[in-house]
Scaffold this motif. Structure first.
Motif, PDB file in Angstrom:
ATOM      1  N   ARG A 270       0.811  -1.220   0.000  1.00  0.00           N
ATOM      2  CA  ARG A 270       0.000   0.000   0.000  1.00  0.00           C
ATOM      3  C   ARG A 270       0.842   1.266   0.000  1.00  0.00           C
ATOM      4  O   ARG A 270       0.384   2.322  -0.442  1.00  0.00           O
ATOM      5  CB  ARG A 270      -0.909   0.029   1.239  1.00  0.00           C
ATOM      6  N   LEU A 271       2.066   1.174   0.532  1.00  0.00           N
ATOM      7  CA  LEU A 271       2.858   2.367   0.792  1.00  0.00           C
ATOM      8  C   LEU A 271       4.286   2.193   0.290  1.00  0.00           C
ATOM      9  O   LEU A 271       4.774   1.067   0.132  1.00  0.00           O
ATOM     10  CB  LEU A 271       2.889   2.656   2.297  1.00  0.00           C
ATOM     11  N   SER A 272       4.953   3.312   0.088  1.00  0.00           N
ATOM     12  CA  SER A 272       6.379   3.334  -0.222  1.00  0.00           C
ATOM     13  C   SER A 272       7.121   3.943   0.961  1.00  0.00           C
ATOM     14  O   SER A 272       6.560   4.771   1.695  1.00  0.00           O
ATOM     15  CB  SER A 272       6.645   4.163  -1.480  1.00  0.00           C
ATOM     16  N   PRO A 273       8.384   3.537   1.179  1.00  0.00           N
ATOM     17  CA  PRO A 273       9.129   4.093   2.311  1.00  0.00           C
ATOM     18  C   PRO A 273       9.126   5.618   2.285  1.00  0.00           C
ATOM     19  O   PRO A 273       9.340   6.245   1.250  1.00  0.00           O
ATOM     20  CB  PRO A 273      10.540   3.534   2.095  1.00  0.00           C
ATOM     21  N   GLY A 274       8.864   6.198   3.446  1.00  0.00           N
ATOM     22  CA  GLY A 274       8.826   7.649   3.564  1.00  0.00           C
ATOM     23  C   GLY A 274       7.445   8.254   3.404  1.00  0.00           C
ATOM     24  O   GLY A 274       7.239   9.423   3.736  1.00  0.00           O
ATOM     25  N   ASP A 275       6.482   7.488   2.895  1.00  0.00           N
ATOM     26  CA  ASP A 275       5.128   8.018   2.734  1.00  0.00           C
ATOM     27  C   ASP A 275       4.542   8.427   4.081  1.00  0.00           C
ATOM     28  O   ASP A 275       4.756   7.760   5.098  1.00  0.00           O
ATOM     29  CB  ASP A 275       4.205   6.969   2.111  1.00  0.00           C
ATOM     30  N   MET A 276       3.782   9.521   4.079  1.00  0.00           N
ATOM     31  CA  MET A 276       3.069   9.953   5.273  1.00  0.00           C
ATOM     32  C   MET A 276       1.621   9.465   5.209  1.00  0.00           C
ATOM     33  O   MET A 276       0.978   9.528   4.163  1.00  0.00           O
ATOM     34  CB  MET A 276       3.095  11.480   5.394  1.00  0.00           C
ATOM     35  N   VAL A 277       1.142   8.961   6.330  1.00  0.00           N
ATOM     36  CA  VAL A 277      -0.229   8.472   6.431  1.00  0.00           C
ATOM     37  C   VAL A 277      -0.913   9.222   7.572  1.00  0.00           C
ATOM     38  O   VAL A 277      -0.358   9.345   8.667  1.00  0.00           O
ATOM     39  CB  VAL A 277      -0.270   6.953   6.716  1.00  0.00           C
ATOM     40  N   THR A 278      -2.117   9.711   7.314  1.00  0.00           N
ATOM     41  CA  THR A 278      -2.912  10.347   8.354  1.00  0.00           C
ATOM     42  C   THR A 278      -3.825   9.293   8.985  1.00  0.00           C
ATOM     43  O   THR A 278      -4.650   8.690   8.294  1.00  0.00           O
ATOM     44  CB  THR A 278      -3.770  11.485   7.774  1.00  0.00           C
ATOM     45  N   VAL A 279      -3.644   9.047  10.271  1.00  0.00           N
ATOM     46  CA  VAL A 279      -4.426   8.039  10.984  1.00  0.00           C
ATOM     47  C   VAL A 279      -5.326   8.746  11.992  1.00  0.00           C
ATOM     48  O   VAL A 279      -4.834   9.500  12.845  1.00  0.00           O
ATOM     49  CB  VAL A 279      -3.522   7.017  11.706  1.00  0.00           C
ATOM     50  N   THR A 280      -6.624   8.512  11.888  1.00  0.00           N
ATOM     51  CA  THR A 280      -7.582   9.106  12.808  1.00  0.00           C
ATOM     52  C   THR A 280      -8.184   8.004  13.670  1.00  0.00           C
ATOM     53  O   THR A 280      -8.735   7.031  13.152  1.00  0.00           O
ATOM     54  CB  THR A 280      -8.712   9.821  12.040  1.00  0.00           C
ATOM     55  N   VAL A 281      -8.028   8.137  14.998  1.00  0.00           N
ATOM     56  CA  VAL A 281      -8.590   7.170  15.945  1.00  0.00           C
ATOM     57  C   VAL A 281      -9.610   7.889  16.817  1.00  0.00           C
ATOM     58  O   VAL A 281      -9.248   8.788  17.589  1.00  0.00           O
ATOM     59  CB  VAL A 281      -7.498   6.530  16.821  1.00  0.00           C
ATOM     60  N   ASN A 282     -10.864   7.539  16.652  1.00  0.00           N
ATOM     61  CA  ASN A 282     -11.951   8.186  17.404  1.00  0.00           C
ATOM     62  C   ASN A 282     -11.871   9.712  17.306  1.00  0.00           C
ATOM     63  O   ASN A 282     -12.068  10.439  18.289  1.00  0.00           O
ATOM     64  CB  ASN A 282     -11.944   7.745  18.860  1.00  0.00           C
ATOM     65  N   GLY A 283     -11.547  10.176  16.100  1.00  0.00           N
ATOM     66  CA  GLY A 283     -11.520  11.616  15.850  1.00  0.00           C
ATOM     67  C   GLY A 283     -10.197  12.296  16.117  1.00  0.00           C
ATOM     68  O   GLY A 283     -10.011  13.464  15.751  1.00  0.00           O
ATOM     69  N   VAL A 284      -9.246  11.623  16.764  1.00  0.00           N
ATOM     70  CA  VAL A 284      -7.935  12.200  17.058  1.00  0.00           C
ATOM     71  C   VAL A 284      -6.974  11.847  15.929  1.00  0.00           C
ATOM     72  O   VAL A 284      -6.783  10.667  15.607  1.00  0.00           O
ATOM     73  CB  VAL A 284      -7.396  11.698  18.405  1.00  0.00           C
ATOM     74  N   VAL A 285      -6.356  12.870  15.340  1.00  0.00           N
ATOM     75  CA  VAL A 285      -5.527  12.695  14.150  1.00  0.00           C
ATOM     76  C   VAL A 285      -4.058  12.555  14.533  1.00  0.00           C
ATOM     77  O   VAL A 285      -3.538  13.317  15.354  1.00  0.00           O
ATOM     78  CB  VAL A 285      -5.709  13.887  13.185  1.00  0.00           C
ATOM     79  N   SER A 286      -3.385  11.564  13.913  1.00  0.00           N
ATOM     80  CA  SER A 286      -1.943  11.365  14.114  1.00  0.00           C
ATOM     81  C   SER A 286      -1.277  11.170  12.767  1.00  0.00           C
ATOM     82  O   SER A 286      -1.697  10.308  11.992  1.00  0.00           O
ATOM     83  CB  SER A 286      -1.673  10.144  14.998  1.00  0.00           C
ATOM     84  N   PRO A 287      -0.232  11.924  12.457  1.00  0.00           N
ATOM     85  CA  PRO A 287       0.543  11.668  11.236  1.00  0.00           C
ATOM     86  C   PRO A 287       1.548  10.551  11.482  1.00  0.00           C
ATOM     87  O   PRO A 287       2.215  10.515  12.522  1.00  0.00           O
ATOM     88  CB  PRO A 287       1.230  13.006  10.979  1.00  0.00           C
TER      89      PRO A 287
END
Length: 342
Positions: A270-287
């Motif tokens: 799904r991803l290449s090394p270095g890619d940034m992914v935005t992960v949202t857990v119960n509305g809280v966002v983490s890069p």
């Protein structure tokens, strides 16, 4: 193929060798052992569970069934996308329970004269039944003898009805009118209608590709993972739940409850090394930056021996909790297991 109480792998194996020959399929039939720790056995024997002293399958998956799967993958070179779990009687209970907990490891499941929990003879086993939706992505071929007096076919009828109401697309139920509890009464002889029906079902069984959307429930950390998402720090005596979805190539949205953390198992398909992914857990966002490493590949493969479950990076994020609903860390694994069977 998991045998029933008082049986052995050697006894049950001959019933399925013809099917194995027809499908070029290895049939692995382990023999249950005495559990290391004493449990209440309510799930296997209801209110009389304390009298059950025979070797048994651990329905939470910590013994021979999953060890047999690992052995087949490593020693036989079995296709990890074509592994089917089946069992009769006590083995049918184990098939249901392992399918609910580790559905992502199997291409199909075949419970024969089984049930979710014998405790349901005395009332609904809500804790076990809460896991039933986990099998929605898993093809099921459920068989029960209509005259089974040891495990009523009503158990399987009810589970199949529930799954159909939930929209399960690949659940098939066969009730053998004259079938009793013994495996030899179900009409599975080579060439019989039921044999051919099972053969057709297993011939096309294959584990689906990892979905962009995962829903999973768990009541112990040992089965908190499903494909690329997992739960840990699960609250004792509670069913944790996670819904995770890749909403874009660089975004994952997660809703979780009943656990302290979620885990993401990331990989390069799904991803290449270095890619940034935005992960949202119960509305809280983490890069999150994708930084694969060989140690994670080794560790995740060693745990499962399943290439489909290998990760190149594992990210754990706290689950934000509503005020006053913070789950406590499990402090007694044995006590938690006993509570689960009740």
């Amino acid at each position: 193929m998991l045998h029933g109480a008082g049986g052995s792998g050697e006894q049950v194996l001959p019933y399925f060798t013809a099917l194995g020959d027809r499908l070029s399929m290895a049939v692995v039939a382990p023999t249950a052992q005495q559990p290391v720790q004493t449990t209440s056995n309510l799930d296997l024997a209801g209110i009389f569970g304390s009298r059950f002293r025979m070797p048994r399958w651990d329905l939470a998956g910590r013994d021979f069934p999953l060890a047999a799967l690992r052995w087949a993958l490593t020693e036989l070179g079995a296709d990890p996308n074509r592994c089917v779990l089946a069992g009769v009687s006590m083995g049918g209970l184990a098939t249901w329970n392992l399918s609910m907990r580790f559905w992502h490891s199997f291409a199909a499941a075949v419970p024969l004269n089984g049930a979710l929990s014998i405790w349901e003879s005395f009332g609904t086993d809500a804790r076990t039944r809460a896991l039933l939706p986990n099998t929605l992505p898993l093809p099921l071929f459920v068989v029960h003898g209509g005259k089974d007096e040891r495990i009523s076919p009503e158990f399987d009828r009810e589970s199949v009805r529930t799954l159909r109401d939930l929209g399960h697309q690949e659940v098939e139920y066969v009730e053998v009118p004259e079938g009793a509890h013994g495996l030899d009464t179900l009409g599975l002889a080579e060439g019989s209608p039921l044999f051919r029906q099972l053969e057709r079902r297993l011939c096309r069984a294959s584990r689906t590709d990892q979905s962009a959307s995962i829903s999973h429930r768990a009541n112990e950390d040992t089965h908190g993972r499903a494909h690329w998402v997992g739960l840990d720090g699960i609250t004792p005596q509670r069913t944790a739940e996670v819904h995770a979805r890749w909403t874009a190539a660089d975004r994952v949205d997660i809703e979780a409850s009943g656990a302290r953390r979620v885990a993401l198992y990331l990989r390069g398909d799904r991803l290449s090394p270095g890619d940034m992914v935005t992960v949202t857990v119960n509305g809280v966002v983490s890069p999150v930056r994708f930084t694969p490493d060989l140690a994670t590949v080794h560790h995740t493969f060693q745990n499962t021996v399943d290439p489909g479950l290998v990760a190149e990076q594992v990210i754990r994020l706290d689950v934000p909790q509503p005020p006053g609903d913070e789950p406590a860390e499990p402090t007694n694994r044995t006590r938690g297991r006993d509570a689960e069977t009740i």
